[in-house]
Design an enzyme around this catalytic site. Structure first.
Site: not given
Ligand code: PBG
Length: 326
Positions: A121, A123, A196, A206, A249, A314
């Site tokens: 990803c 981000c 997702k 984040r 997710k 986790y």
């Molecule tokens: C990246 C990503 C995210 C998560 C996993 N990969 C964050 C998002 O989409 O903002 C979140 C995982 C978590 O909250 O444990 N895009």
């Protein structure tokens, strides 16, 4: 089935031995994938305040964490990178010298046998915090695909076993599969974050990944929490494009989706027990409002019962320790 009093369900609940014999769902360290945040520096572990027990780690410390994960019988990790420098196109995401690429090589060398998955990803790598290239105020799908392909390839070159695109761009699984195959990585698997959702449960992540969007939100690419049929279409698309494992997710608030995906496709299903789900349980546990261990197990059993073959969590190390009686 017989009626009461011929049938007395309580007969099979009288003690733990008999309860174990009739238990329908199992939970083992082998069901888990442990997420690790890799950042810059040396011998550095920066705790994530909203996620007790979780830290952003330098590569050397991530290796030590992996040794522990392996010793606990957890088969896999998923790596998230937090680069030193961010820019508008997430250059560090596909640099062969990036933190994740370094971590893959180090873990492969020092902890061989552990399965390495990587989050694909942008981000975490972009200065605006969005999962792709920005054009006219929104994430541009097709130009983002090229960068995701470069990122996945670079993870594969470093030695990743499984790449996991989490961006929710259309067509990314197909694009990544094609280029992996063209470059001799036909055995690198794809675990697609297929369904997702645009979820508030990602808040603590984040903080950990320093990936909060600097403007707007992710609703133009992640799914609307109100939708379920759409999740099945998303999963079907990803399977057609070559996904080997499909993910739902978050997990807790989306168990209906986990169930339907497993029933409909019979594919290996992963569920992501995300950061907010973890933090809520940890926080309430610390306040003495709930029994943390008990609720952790109850939630994880529920995710398995709904149909998840594997769980990204986790809690993985906590569960493994509990199951090993430590
Ligand atoms: C990246 C990503 C995210 C998560 C996993 N990969 C964050 C998002 O989409 O903002 C979140 C995982 C978590 O909250 O444990 N895009």
């Amino acid at each position: 089935m017989m009626d009461f009093p011929a049938y007395r369900p309580r007969r099979l609940r009288r003690n733990e031995k008999i309860r174990e014999l009739v238990r329908e769902t199992t939970l083992s360290p082998k069901n888990f994938i442990y997420p690790i945040f890799v950042g810059p520096g040396k011998n550095r572990a920066q705790p994530v305040s909203s996620m007790p027990g979780v830290s952003q780690l330098s590569v050397d410390r991530a290796v030590i964490e992996c040794e522990e994960v392996q010793a606990l019988g957890i088969p896999a990790i998923i790596l998230f990178g937090v680069p030193e420098h961010k820019d508008s196109v997430g250059t560090e995401a596909y640099a062969d010298t990036g933190v994740v690429q370094q971590a893959i090589r180090a873990v492969k060398e020092k902890v061989p046998g552990l399965l390495i998955m990587t989050d694909v990803c942008l981000c975490e790598y972009t200065d605006h915090g969005h999962c792709g290239v920005i054009k006219s105020g929104d994430v541009d799908n097709d130009s983002t695909l090229e960068l995701l392909v470069k990122e996945a390839l670079s993870h594969a070159r470093a030695g990743a076993d499984v790449v996991a695109p989490s961006d929710m761009m259309d067509g990314r699984v197909g694009a990544i599969r094609k280029s992996l195959d063209q470059n001799g990585f036909e055995y690198v698997a794809i675990m697609a974050y297929a369904a997702k959702y645009a979820s508030g449960f990602y808040g603590p992540f984040r903080e950990a990944a320093e990936s909060t969007p600097q403007f707007g939100d992710r609703r133009s690419y992640q799914m609307d929490p109100a939708n379920a049929d759409e999740a099945l279409r998303e999963v079907e698309l990803d399977i057609r494009e070559g996904a080997d494992i499909v993910m739902v997710k978050p997990a807790m608030a989306y168990l209906d989706i986990v169930y339907r995906v497993k029933q409909k496709f019979g594919y290996p299903v992963a569920a992501y027990n995300v950061s907010g789900e973890y933090s809520m349980i940890k926080a309430a546990g610390r306040n003495g409002w709930i029994d943390e261990e008990r609720i952790m197990m109850e939630v994880l059993f529920a995710i398995r019962r709904a149909g998840a073959d594997m769980i990204l969590s986790y809690f993985a190390k906590d569960v493994a320790r509990l199951l090993h009686g430590q």
